[in-house]
Design a protein around this motif. Structure first.
Motif, PDB file in Angstrom:
ATOM      1  N   ILE A 165       1.487   0.768  19.215  1.00 51.73           N
ATOM      2  CA  ILE A 165       0.848   1.866  19.349  1.00 51.73           C
ATOM      3  C   ILE A 165       0.549   2.375  17.768  1.00 51.73           C
ATOM      4  N   SER A 166      -0.823   2.559  17.514  1.00 49.57           N
ATOM      5  CA  SER A 166      -1.407   2.956  16.148  1.00 49.57           C
ATOM      6  C   SER A 166      -1.842   4.268  16.282  1.00 49.57           C
ATOM      7  N   TRP A 167      -1.835   5.074  14.864  1.00 52.01           N
ATOM      8  CA  TRP A 167      -2.296   6.306  15.073  1.00 52.01           C
ATOM      9  C   TRP A 167      -3.600   6.401  14.158  1.00 52.01           C
ATOM     10  N   PRO A 168      -4.586   7.409  14.164  1.00 52.61           N
ATOM     11  CA  PRO A 168      -5.832   7.506  13.516  1.00 52.61           C
ATOM     12  C   PRO A 168      -5.650   7.303  12.090  1.00 52.61           C
ATOM     13  N   ASN A 169      -6.898   6.895  11.542  1.00 55.32           N
ATOM     14  CA  ASN A 169      -6.899   6.709  10.129  1.00 55.32           C
ATOM     15  C   ASN A 169      -6.778   8.032   9.577  1.00 55.32           C
ATOM     16  N   GLY A 170      -6.270   8.191   8.350  1.00 55.53           N
ATOM     17  CA  GLY A 170      -6.093   9.474   7.778  1.00 55.53           C
ATOM     18  C   GLY A 170      -4.924  10.129   8.407  1.00 55.53           C
ATOM     19  N   ARG A 184       5.071  -0.254  10.672  1.00 54.06           N
ATOM     20  CA  ARG A 184       3.850  -0.626   9.734  1.00 54.06           C
ATOM     21  C   ARG A 184       3.163   0.400   9.354  1.00 54.06           C
ATOM     22  N   ASP A 185       2.190   0.358   8.683  1.00 58.92           N
ATOM     23  CA  ASP A 185       1.195   1.246   7.946  1.00 58.92           C
ATOM     24  C   ASP A 185       0.320   1.508   9.365  1.00 58.92           C
ATOM     25  N   ARG A 186       0.571   2.795   9.778  1.00 61.74           N
ATOM     26  CA  ARG A 186       0.030   3.779  10.937  1.00 61.74           C
ATOM     27  C   ARG A 186       0.258   2.752  12.066  1.00 61.74           C
ATOM     28  N   THR A 187       1.282   1.961  12.256  1.00 59.62           N
ATOM     29  CA  THR A 187       1.610   1.349  13.584  1.00 59.62           C
ATOM     30  C   THR A 187       3.135   1.383  13.646  1.00 59.62           C
ATOM     31  N   ALA A 188       3.342   1.344  15.032  1.00 56.93           N
ATOM     32  CA  ALA A 188       4.749   1.166  15.608  1.00 56.93           C
ATOM     33  C   ALA A 188       4.714   0.237  16.576  1.00 56.93           C
ATOM     34  N   VAL A 189       5.937  -0.667  16.394  1.00 51.19           N
ATOM     35  CA  VAL A 189       5.984  -2.104  17.528  1.00 51.19           C
ATOM     36  C   VAL A 189       7.218  -1.932  18.090  1.00 51.19           C
ATOM     37  N   TRP A 190       7.123  -2.115  19.497  1.00 52.01           N
ATOM     38  CA  TRP A 190       8.682  -2.193  20.180  1.00 52.01           C
ATOM     39  C   TRP A 190       8.345  -3.604  20.823  1.00 52.01           C
ATOM     40  N   GLU A 191       9.684  -4.023  21.040  1.00 48.94           N
ATOM     41  CA  GLU A 191       9.794  -5.463  21.677  1.00 48.94           C
ATOM     42  C   GLU A 191      10.585  -5.365  22.893  1.00 48.94           C
TER      43      GLU A 191
END
Length: 335
Positions: A165-170, A184-191
């Motif tokens: 899931i990533s959220w909007p730029n800014g 990560r930058d503007r991103t979350a990762v689930w395994e």
């Protein structure tokens, strides 16, 4: 809370529905014509400021043998020839999921711009089938804050599956829950495997604060206003302003400019011979040749060559003083 009624090939609604039967609802049907099951699934969704989520659901199949490669190539051909059949089945499941999410959240939702594509990663030997679509009002909007997760209440991510899931730029994330496996930058990762619970994977994001920029701008405005006010106050009391002071200083500056003009062109624009003549003039018409070399950081050979040219042109005279040569302005010479 909302319990997802649709399975995304390895993504189940609640652990009670996980397993082979759950995977079969979409995964097995997607690959039914080639008898292929995905080795891993990646669900990638990008949140937009208006609450829309742009989804990409990728089913990856390892092509370890010639038979698996041939089967996937047949699947590619089937999807190319019957694209509507594949997208229709996928759309039906996603729309039923959206209807259930509407009932749970109270937001009106729609599945739009659905497409399917296939590709082969030759380097890693994987075949991929990817569905892309937009899910409107997937996230709730509170002012400028995006709140995502309630549409996936009870979601269960199986093993060999990944949710991104990533959220909007800014924007910056105020809340990401549960703790992702990778941030990560503007991103979350689930395994997978992971059960998200009744609130689903929560992401709350707001526009990044612009306080530093605003503060700098405010300080600049205040500074300019202060300077303007000071000039006005001095003018009011009859004191000269900066413009008057600059005008008063102009004659002195003009005098300096005149002196510069009188001194001739810059040193860098002069020839070697002209530089020697200027030095000779500065030394009242007499200078030692070694002083010339030292002044311009020249070698003895270069200095001798320049002096020779000047002497042959009659622009200087040279005489010996002990062991040294002395250059003399012909007009100053008493020889």
């Amino acid at each position: 809370m909302f319990v997802a009624a649709v399975l995304l090939g390895g993504v189940a609604a609640g652990p009670a529905l996980a397993g082979d039967d759950a995977r079969a609802e979409l995964g097995a049907e997607t690959f039914a014509q080639s008898d292929l099951d995905p080795d891993n699934i990646v669900l990638d969704l990008r949140l937009e400021p208006d609450g829309t989520a742009v989804w990409s659901v990728s089913y990856r199949v390892e092509l370890a043998t010639d038979n698996e490669t041939a089967a996937f190539e047949q699947l590619q051909a089937d999807i190319a020839d019957n694209t509507t059949t594949y997208t229709a089945a996928f759309r039906d499941r996603m729309e039923r999921t959206a209807r259930t999410a509407e009932n749970a959240t109270g937001r009106s939702m729609a599945i739009e711009n659905l497409s399917v594509s296939t590709s082969v990663e030759s380097l890693q030997q994987y075949g991929t089938v990817t569905y892309r679509f937009s899910w409107t009002d997937f996230a709730a909007i509170d002012g400028e804050t995006v709140r995502a997760g309630d549409a996936l209440g009870g979601f269960f991510l199986e093993e060999d599956s990944r949710l991104v899931i990533s959220w909007p730029n800014g924007y910056s994330a105020d809340t990401v829950s549960p703790t992702p496996d990778d941030r990560r930058d503007r991103t979350a990762v689930w395994e997978g495997p992971i059960e998200f619970g009744p609130d689903g994977p929560q992401v709350v994001a707001s526009p990044a604060s612009s306080f530093p920029t605003l503060a700098v701008g405010a300080v600049a405005v205040l500074f300019v206003m202060g300077v303007a006010a000071g000039l006005w106050w001095r003018a009011r009391d009859g004191e000269p302003t900066g413009d008057v002071e600059a005008a008063d200083a102009a004659p002195e500056g003009a005098s300096d400019a005149g002196a510069t003009a009188d001194s001739g062109p810059d040193e860098e624009l002069l020839s070697n011979e002209e530089r020697v003549l200027r030095l000779l003039d500065d030394r009242d018409g007499r200078v030692k040749q070694q002083e010339v070399a030292a002044e311009f950081d020249w070698t003895d050979a270069k200095t001798s060559q320049v002096v020779k040219t000047l002497r042959e042109d009659g622009r200087v005279e040279v005489f010996r003083l002990g062991r040294e040569n002395v250059l003399v302005d012909p007009e100053e010479s008493e020889l």
